[in-house]
Design a protein around this motif. Sequence first.
Motif, PDB file in Angstrom:
ATOM      1  N   HIS A 111       0.835  -1.201   0.000  1.00 55.24           N
ATOM      2  CA  HIS A 111       0.000   0.000   0.000  1.00 55.24           C
ATOM      3  C   HIS A 111       0.877   1.261   0.000  1.00 55.24           C
ATOM      4  N   HIS A 116       1.773   4.509  -2.788  1.00 53.56           N
ATOM      5  CA  HIS A 116       1.882   5.960  -2.560  1.00 53.56           C
ATOM      6  C   HIS A 116       3.269   6.444  -2.993  1.00 53.56           C
ATOM      7  N   GLU A 139      -4.658   7.777  -2.979  1.00 48.54           N
ATOM      8  CA  GLU A 139      -5.111   6.501  -2.432  1.00 48.54           C
ATOM      9  C   GLU A 139      -5.367   5.487  -3.547  1.00 48.54           C
ATOM     10  N   SER A 184      -2.121   3.644  -4.089  1.00 51.46           N
ATOM     11  CA  SER A 184      -1.767   2.679  -3.051  1.00 51.46           C
ATOM     12  C   SER A 184      -2.693   1.459  -3.106  1.00 51.46           C
TER      13      SER A 184
END
Length: 504
Positions: free
Chosen positions: A267, A271, A298, A301
């Motif tokens: 995740h 980013h 987001e 990610s």
Amino acid sequence: MDIKKSYDELISRVKEVSILSSCSSILWWDQETYMPKAGVGHRSEQLGLLAKIIHKKFTDPRIGELLSELENSDYMKDKESVEAVNIREIRHYYDKQTKLPEKLVVEISKTTSLAQQNWAEARKKSDFSIFAPFLEKVINLMIEKADAYGYEGEPYNALLDDYEPGSNVKEIEEVFKNLKTEIINILERIKNAPVKPDPKILEGNFDVNLQRIFGESVILSFGFDLNSGRIDTSTHPFCSGIGPGDTRLTTRFDPNRLSNALFGLMHEAGHALYEMGIDKTNHFGTPMGEAVSLGIHESQSRLWENQVGRSKSFWKYFFPQAQRIFKQSLSNVDLDSFYGAINYVTPSYIRVEADETTYNLHILLRFELERALLNKELKSSDIPYEWNSRFKKYFGIDVDKDSNGCLQDIHWSGGLFGYFPTYTLGNLFAAQFFEKAKKDIPDLEQQFEKGIFSELRNWLKENIHKHGQRYRANVLIEKVTGKPLSHIPFINYLNRKYSEIYKI
Ligand code: CO
């Protein structure tokens, strides 16, 4: 009047502000990773002083003068040019910053700091009444803030714009409404599914050092670059794009579970790849060198964590490696069971631990409550009752205590109203981007099976990262995928996955 000189002056002023901000970022990163505990008092003085200098520099009336001059210049003829984009977005931030009276800024900072302390205590004791009066104050300040910004429709629009510039409640509400119906339908079918994966197989002994080595090898294969990035541990994982050539992410390890750290790492790497993909060499410190919005951030990610990291093709490549590394815990597990377990869906209390389907219901519930609070349709004292009854309706389970319900998240105590929707927007953007990437790169999944992710990464860089803030999120999604944001790609993605795992 030399317009080029004015533009250069504007950019050099804004760049100085960004360099100061990046100093705050590095101090904050240090605080979360290596700073000795006793340094916290001095650190908050450092950060406070920087924030004051930054605000003063950025709200200098000279910036307003330069903007007015440049807005009437030839630079604005091509709306997508670097100059036009920078002028447009600097104006947006400048107006917002100068609209907030200093007294209100100070009041928000003081109140949220108190509210956070009381929220922490309330959560510990699972007693909402401790937090209620502070929440009330925060909400009133948020309404004042929205009034200061100005808005059309409802105050929520003004606050949302801090995180998702250009977006509005109406647009989001429409997409979320359709999403909710579909998710509740999927959950109902999963509840009655003929087969269910066993999430217990993810528990075992997972040496933390081996987890680190394995996790790093995964994100290096995604394209995370250790020459311009770092990986450290912290209590709350995050990613910070400090500046050109310096992007830092953190993770945390659980010796009994592989999945927490691994998916967390993927995740944050998503980013980080976004930050690394932006052309900061040429555009650092200006809007062209910044991410579009929290929702788009987001999406990057979530795409690496879910569309890639929870896919069968990814694990066809990585599972045999994981089995070799974590022999004791995985040698008796087969790929299909493992794939099922990492995609296990079940209603649960805590948002941050939720699976990728129910996660969105957590967000929709918060979005509804936030709007009602800001519209004064709800009082803060109504929150526990409203939370619990809606939770029962959407998830089918009773909330046993407020620490498992309305007290679980820090956002409201910190004055982050309008932030939550960006999580679900991220999931929807991710699915829609990924659907298009698969169309453009037909053998994408076969590439994953060989551990090749460079083509996807380049696709994201070319289509999304390199543009900085050239397009607002709603324009970007249409530019890239040919369609406005919709819940459908996400729902199709879930249905495809669950028809295989749950045979529904
Ligand atoms: Co994130």
